[in-house]
Write an enzyme that holds these catalytic residues in place. Structure first.
Site, short mmCIF file in Angstrom:
data_model
loop_
_atom_site.label_atom_id
_atom_site.label_comp_id
_atom_site.label_asym_id
_atom_site.label_seq_id
_atom_site.Cartn_x
_atom_site.Cartn_y
_atom_site.Cartn_z
N GLN A 126 33.67 16.96 11.58
CA GLN A 126 35.06 16.92 11.48
C GLN A 126 35.52 15.58 11.70
O GLN A 126 36.84 15.39 11.46
CB GLN A 126 35.87 18.06 12.19
N HIS B 159 27.42 23.13 14.85
CA HIS B 159 28.85 23.47 14.24
C HIS B 159 28.84 23.08 12.73
O HIS B 159 29.54 22.14 12.31
CB HIS B 159 29.71 22.45 15.05
N ASN C 247 28.25 27.53 16.99
CA ASN C 247 29.66 27.74 16.89
C ASN C 247 29.83 28.73 15.92
O ASN C 247 29.79 28.26 14.77
CB ASN C 247 30.31 26.37 16.65
N GLU C 248 30.43 29.77 16.15
CA GLU C 248 30.87 30.83 15.26
C GLU C 248 29.84 31.24 14.09
O GLU C 248 30.20 30.94 13.02
CB GLU C 248 32.19 30.25 14.45
N TYR D 99 42.07 32.47 17.76
CA TYR D 99 43.32 31.63 16.94
C TYR D 99 44.49 32.92 16.91
O TYR D 99 45.64 32.58 16.98
CB TYR D 99 42.93 31.18 15.93
N GLU E 38 37.71 27.42 22.08
CA GLU E 38 38.65 26.90 21.00
C GLU E 38 39.73 27.71 21.09
O GLU E 38 39.59 28.85 21.17
CB GLU E 38 38.22 26.95 19.57
N TRP F 263 41.75 23.37 20.96
CA TRP F 263 41.24 22.72 19.63
C TRP F 263 42.41 22.23 18.91
O TRP F 263 43.42 23.03 18.71
CB TRP F 263 40.84 23.84 18.67
N GLU G 241 39.71 19.61 8.47
CA GLU G 241 39.73 21.06 8.72
C GLU G 241 39.17 21.67 7.39
O GLU G 241 39.60 22.45 6.69
CB GLU G 241 41.31 21.44 8.72
N TRP G 242 37.79 21.51 7.20
CA TRP G 242 37.07 22.08 6.37
C TRP G 242 37.17 22.52 5.03
O TRP G 242 37.69 21.23 4.27
CB TRP G 242 36.35 23.58 6.89
C1 GAL Z 1 37.18 27.08 14.06
C2 GAL Z 1 36.27 26.02 14.05
C3 GAL Z 1 36.74 24.69 14.07
C4 GAL Z 1 38.11 24.49 13.71
C5 GAL Z 1 38.90 25.78 14.00
C6 GAL Z 1 40.42 25.68 13.13
O1 GAL Z 1 36.73 28.08 13.22
O2 GAL Z 1 35.10 26.32 14.84
O3 GAL Z 1 35.76 23.72 13.47
O4 GAL Z 1 38.15 24.26 12.24
O5 GAL Z 1 38.35 27.13 13.67
O6 GAL Z 1 40.37 26.44 11.85
#
Ligand code: GAL
Length: 449
Positions: free
Chosen positions: A20, A121, A165-166, A296, A354, A401, A408-409
């Site tokens: 990222q 990640h 990660n996730e 989140y 995060e 985060w 952002e992917w």
């Molecule tokens: C998470 C991820 C991060 C970032 C964040 C916000 O899923 O680990 O890389 O992208 O969400 O979407």
């Protein structure tokens, strides 16, 4: 105004990930990752964005560490790029890749900032994807090989390690919905990937222990609290299944040595048996030192017999605000999650690895970035974290985060999560108002009520 103070040794940090922010996607011998390939494939990422340059952190890491120092961060969570270290995923080590992370770690230590490394990640070496990626059990061994290299080189310098990660996102967005690299749409494959990731996590952690290193190691899960829309039995059942899918599919193997019964049964009927080798479930329970949590938003669900295998539909509510990701802002969900983890899953130390929010930030005419909503979001979540600590939850630290706006992917550069603004034309960094506010929180080790 009175303040809520955090425990004395509480760790305040910020997080990023290699693909990222680093850029330099072909520099100094780095191999191709699945995200290089995916982002270079037309139609996969919004606006055709790629991580080729990203925030150019590979070249600007010194400046970035100085910004972290200015913020007063105690710790910085970043990930190392597997194909930078092992361009083919296994075998020959790329010394220049190791050198980059050595320079970064030295710079952090010099600035008094504790490095926290995430080993995976999401940027799997493409060479390993070509052999079947995480669906292939051999990848478990390749991950252990890579993790050993990292432990041997950085084990005495880095005290906090995160294996994955996730894994939920890796498995399901990468292999079931296809929104992420490698972009497959095969739920059974995704379930196998999830299993293999968990086994690899525990074997890597075992390798860490065997080296006798003093630091701590854990895994980071993306977790959310799930609520039924109404008290009806149908809605409650839908919420339970979504909770099994989002959370317990990973928590239960790690802490109970089994997959959640009801959902496992549904999957068995639909997809048949997974390849689970004798001993796997024991390996997965290998104790680690902490659990990392990425939080989140919450999930609000209702029963809908047309809504897929789980018959659950995700709902919006007018009562809440939403971020630019269209994620509901629901700080109470963090408190509920932390309490649920502590009461029903594990007594391990917890870190929020995060938490943060995307908003459509602009640089104002005076050069500042007035991101009041991000500050409000973080503040509300800090307060809930504090409440959980007061209730006895062993929460040891909090990583925002993200340190800076980044790739952002699937949304490319369109969604800004940073407390530092990045101008993608010039790579110029600007501390947003939320960053100045976060500095105050860290300095005071507390937040205004
Ligand atoms: C998470 C991820 C991060 C970032 C964040 C916000 O899923 O680990 O890389 O992208 O969400 O979407």
């Amino acid at each position: 105004m009175s303040k809520l103070y955090f425990p004395e040794d509480f760790v305040w940090g910020a997080a990023t990930a290699s693909y990222q922010i680093e850029g330099a996607y072909q520099k100094d011998g780095k191999g191709e990752s699945i995200w290089d390939k995916f982002s270079h494939t037309s139609g996969k990422v919004l606006n055709g964005d790629t991580g080729d340059i990203a925030c150019d952190h590979y070249h600007r890491y010194k400046e970035d560490v100085q910004l972290m120092k200015k913020l007063g961060l105690n710790s910085y969570r970043f990930s190392t790029s597997w194909p930078r270290i092992l361009p083919q995923g296994t075998g020959k080590v790329n010394q220049k890749g190791l050198d980059f992370y050595k320079r970064l770690v030295d710079e952090l230590l010099e600035a008094g900032i504790e490095p926290a490394i995430t080993l995976y990640h999401w940027d799997l070496p493409q060479a390993l994807q070509d052999k079947g990626g995480w669906g292939n059990r051999d990848t478990i061994n390749y991950f252990v090989e890579y993790s050993q290299i990292m432990f041997e080189h950085f084990g005495n310098l880095v005290s906090r390690w995160i294996t994955h990660n996730e894994p939920w996102v890796v498995a399901f967005l990468g292999n079931s919905t296809g929104e992420h690299a490698p972009g497959f749409k095969d739920h059974k494959l995704a379930l196998q990937v999830a299993h293999n990731l968990l086994v690899s996590h525990c074997l890597a952690a075992r390798g860490f222990r065997e080296l006798g290193l003093e630091g701590e190691i854990g895994i980071t899960l993306n977790l959310n609290s799930v609520y039924p829309l109404t008290d009806s039995k149908e809605d409650q059942q839908a919420a339970e299944l979504v909770n099994d899918y989002n959370n317990d599919w990973f928590l239960d193997p790690l802490f109970k040595g089994k997959y959640p019964d009801k959902l496992a049964q549904i999957y068995r009927e639909e997809y048949g048996e997974l390849d689970i080798k004798a001993g796997d479930m024991e390996i997965i329970q290998e104790p680690t030192d902490f659990l990392g949590i990425n939080y989140y938003s919450r999930a609000l669900v209702k029963h809908n017999s047309e809504a897929g295998l789980l018959q659950a539909e995700y709902m919006r509510t007018e009562e809440s605000g939403y971020t630019a990701m269209d994620w509901e802002i629901y700080p109470k969900g963090l408190y509920d999650l932390l309490m649920n983890l502590y009461q029903n899953h594990t007594k391990l130390d917890l870190y929020i690895t995060e938490n943060g929010a995307a908003f459509d930030d602009q640089v104002a005419a005076d050069g500042k970035v007035y991101d009041q909503r991000r500050k409000d979001y973080l503040k509300a979540h800090f307060i809930k974290a504090h409440q959980a600590i007061e209730a006895g939850v062993p929460l040891k630290g909090y990583y925002v985060w993200s340190l800076m706006d980044n790739f952002e992917w699937a949304f490319g550069y369109d969604r800004r999560f940073g407390i530092i603004h990045v101008n993608y034309d010039t790579c110029e960094r600007t501390l947003k108002e939320s960053a100045h506010w976060y500095k105050e929180v860290i300095t005071n080790n507390g937040v205004d009520k």
